[in-house]
Write a protein that holds these residues in place. Structure first.
Motif, short mmCIF file in Angstrom:
data_model
loop_
_atom_site.label_atom_id
_atom_site.label_comp_id
_atom_site.label_asym_id
_atom_site.label_seq_id
_atom_site.Cartn_x
_atom_site.Cartn_y
_atom_site.Cartn_z
N MET A 78 0.84 -1.19 0.00
CA MET A 78 0.00 0.00 0.00
C MET A 78 0.87 1.22 0.00
SD MET A 78 -1.85 1.73 3.04
CE MET A 78 -0.26 2.45 3.13
N ALA A 79 1.12 1.75 -1.18
CA ALA A 79 2.02 2.90 -1.28
C ALA A 79 1.21 4.18 -1.17
CB ALA A 79 2.76 2.88 -2.61
N ALA A 80 1.64 5.05 -0.32
CA ALA A 80 0.97 6.35 -0.23
C ALA A 80 1.87 7.35 -0.89
CB ALA A 80 0.71 6.71 1.23
N CYS A 82 -5.50 8.26 2.08
CA CYS A 82 -5.26 7.81 3.44
C CYS A 82 -6.05 6.56 3.69
CB CYS A 82 -5.65 8.92 4.41
SG CYS A 82 -4.51 9.08 5.78
N TRP A 83 -5.38 5.50 4.10
CA TRP A 83 -6.07 4.23 4.24
C TRP A 83 -6.92 4.18 5.49
CZ3 TRP A 83 -5.65 1.11 8.48
CH2 TRP A 83 -4.68 1.49 9.40
N GLY A 128 1.19 19.46 2.40
CA GLY A 128 1.05 19.05 1.02
C GLY A 128 0.73 17.57 0.87
N HIS A 131 4.28 1.19 4.77
CA HIS A 131 5.69 1.47 4.52
C HIS A 131 6.23 2.23 5.70
CE1 HIS A 131 5.65 0.87 -0.06
NE2 HIS A 131 4.72 0.15 0.51
N PRO A 159 0.31 -3.75 3.61
CA PRO A 159 1.41 -3.53 4.57
C PRO A 159 1.84 -2.07 4.51
CG PRO A 159 2.18 -4.71 2.65
CD PRO A 159 0.71 -4.53 2.47
N GLY A 179 1.85 13.98 -2.22
CA GLY A 179 1.11 14.84 -3.13
C GLY A 179 -0.37 14.78 -2.83
N SER A 198 -2.75 13.61 -4.21
CA SER A 198 -3.55 12.45 -4.58
C SER A 198 -3.39 11.32 -3.58
CB SER A 198 -3.12 11.97 -5.97
OG SER A 198 -1.75 11.66 -5.93
N VAL A 199 -2.86 11.62 -2.39
CA VAL A 199 -2.66 10.54 -1.42
C VAL A 199 -4.02 10.01 -0.96
CG1 VAL A 199 -2.72 12.00 0.65
CG2 VAL A 199 -1.35 9.93 0.64
#
Lengths: 220, 241
Positions: free
Chosen positions: A1-3, A11-12, B59, B3, B1, A6, A8-9
């Motif tokens: 799960m890459a955040a 948030c999980w 940001g 990071h 998972p 910027g 467009s994040v």
């Protein structure tokens, strides 16, 4: 799960996603509240909630439908020779439904929205098949119980793949119910289900309906 | 998972922190500045500053403050769950009386709405942002799980369609009360709590009416069946004669 950094994040923290709820030790500087929005539901069990949800919801719907089918059959054939047989199978289904009601509350699972629909459809199927005669009712029983046994077997496979130890109680319940549904299937065969006119057509149609019901009840 | 920012050699040091946890901390710190700056990137920037981070940390989030609002709602829901769980424990230990359902629902909704009081000036703005199509899945998810929590601790054990009607009714009560609260200027929001009490009473009355209708309907059906049997027997005996 890459955040990604910027605007467009995503948030999980509150997105709907299959979360493995469970107590997870995570050192946080300054100490923080647990980040899991599902921590109030099932977290104490460390279970894979979405999978268990589906299983219990569809099984509950299935037993509810089976109850209504037998009710419909009894309404037509209750006073005939085959009445006691159907009544006995119905009593076992009532036990099954009771068990799933308990499991549903224990695991805080939502029932399917389609319950009122299965209420009517089950009764109509039971009564309709019984109007075809004793053999018709038995054919319906054979078709439905075969679908349900297969469906329970799939669930047993899924749970064993997940974690047989964690889901021991649920596995036990499903195995026992699968055996009892198999018994019903055999009773149906014993009572000349296969001698029904258009048996294979009837059986295929009913089993298709069961597959559709299972698909829908898992999801809505 | 998740990071995590790992230390040298890819090993996780004792005070490692994932990105989510960092965002969580920034948003929590930002809440303090909401009454002044609203649900905006400015509030998030101020929050980041208090943590010793650069204002550029804001940001990381949307410019309309969506994450801040969703974070706040999620936190309030967690606090409510903890509160209800504690109450439940007290009842289980016998140290408190089990409340009747209408009182329980009223108290739970009131407790949850009271968490809005420090931010009430800017809450209408938050509500409109929560209704943006982009945010609706998340805000709906949070709303439904909160309502489900309240019913769970109220002791709801329904496994039929009433599972849905109960939650729908409570959602309606919660939302309307929230809107009333936005426009309430009475001392201590007493008008809002009175409104809440009336809506909960309405809901209770509605459910008892529904069960009355059902039993009346069943009695009528039985009566008709009896009449039909009597008539058919009379016909048969007349035909025989």
């Amino acid at each position: 799960m890459a955040a990604a950094a910027g605007p467009s994040v995503r948030c999980w923290l509150w997105q709907r996603r299959p979360l493995l709820c469970g107590p997870g030790p995570r050192p946080v500087p300054g100490g923080g509240a647990p980040l899991r929005p599902c921590s109030t539901r099932g977290a104490q069990r460390g279970i894979h909630k979405p999978v268990i949800d589906r299983i219990i919801r569809v099984d509950h719907a299935g037993e509810f439908g089976a109850n209504r089918i037998y009710a419909g059959q009894m309404a037509v054939l209750g006073r005939s020779g085959v009445g006691p047989v159907i009544q006995q199978m119905w009593n076992q289904e009532k036990e099954h439904l009771k068990k799933f009601n308990e499991l549903m509350v224990a695991y805080r699972v939502r029932p399917t929205v389609l319950l009122p629909f299965w209420n009517v459809a089950g009764f109509v199927l039971g009564a309709g098949s019984a109007l075809l005669g004793k053999k018709g009712a038995m054919a319906c029983t054979v078709a439905v119980e075969e679908s349900i046994s297969e469906h329970y077997n799939n669930q047993i496979r899924t749970l064993i793949e997940e974690d047989p130890e964690k889901y021991k109680e649920l596995l036990q319940v499903i195995k026992q119910f699968r055996d009892e549904e198999q018994e019903h299937h055999d009773i149906g065969l014993e009572h000349d289900a296969e001698a029904t006119p258009a048996y294979s057509v009837l059986k295929t149609a009913i089993q298709l309906g069961c597959k559709a019901a299972i698909f829908l009840s898992e999801r809505i | 998972p998740s990071h995590s920012y790992t230390g040298q050699g890819g090993q996780q040091s004792e005070d490692y922190e994932s990105e989510e946890q960092l965002q969580h901390r920034i948003l929590t710190a930002a809440l303090e500045f909401v009454p002044e700056h609203g649900w905006t990137a400015e509030a998030i920037a101020e929050g980041a500053k208090t943590l010793g981070l650069s204002v550029a940390a804001a940001g990381m989030f949307h410019s309309d403050g969506s994450e801040l609002i969703l974070h706040f709602v999620s936190e309030c829901n967690s606090k409510l769950s903890e509160l209800l769980q504690k109450e439940q424990k007290l009842v289980q230990l016998g140290e408190a009386e089990k409340k009747p359902i209408d009182e329980f629902l009223r108290d739970a909704v009131e407790a949850r709405l009271r968490m809005l009081i420090p931010y009430i000036e800017k809450w209408p703005q938050a509500l409109s942002i929560l209704l943006l199509p982009r945010n609706i899945p998340s805000s709906l998810n949070l709303l439904t799980s909160m309502i489900d929590d309240i019913w769970h601790y109220a002791g709801d054990q329904s496994t039929d369609f009433s599972w849905y009607t109960r939650r729908a009714v409570l959602t309606g009560i919660y939302n309307t009360t929230e809107l009333v609260m936005m426009q309430d200027s009475s001392p201590g929001f007493e008008d809002t709590w009175r409104f809440l009490e009336n809506r909960v009473a309405d809901a209770m009355a509605m459910s008892s009416t529904a069960s009355q209708v059902q039993s009346t309907g069943e009695a009528v059906v039985q009566g008709l069946m009896g009449a039909a049997v009597t008539v058919s027997k009379a016909e048969t005996s007349r035909a025989v004669r």
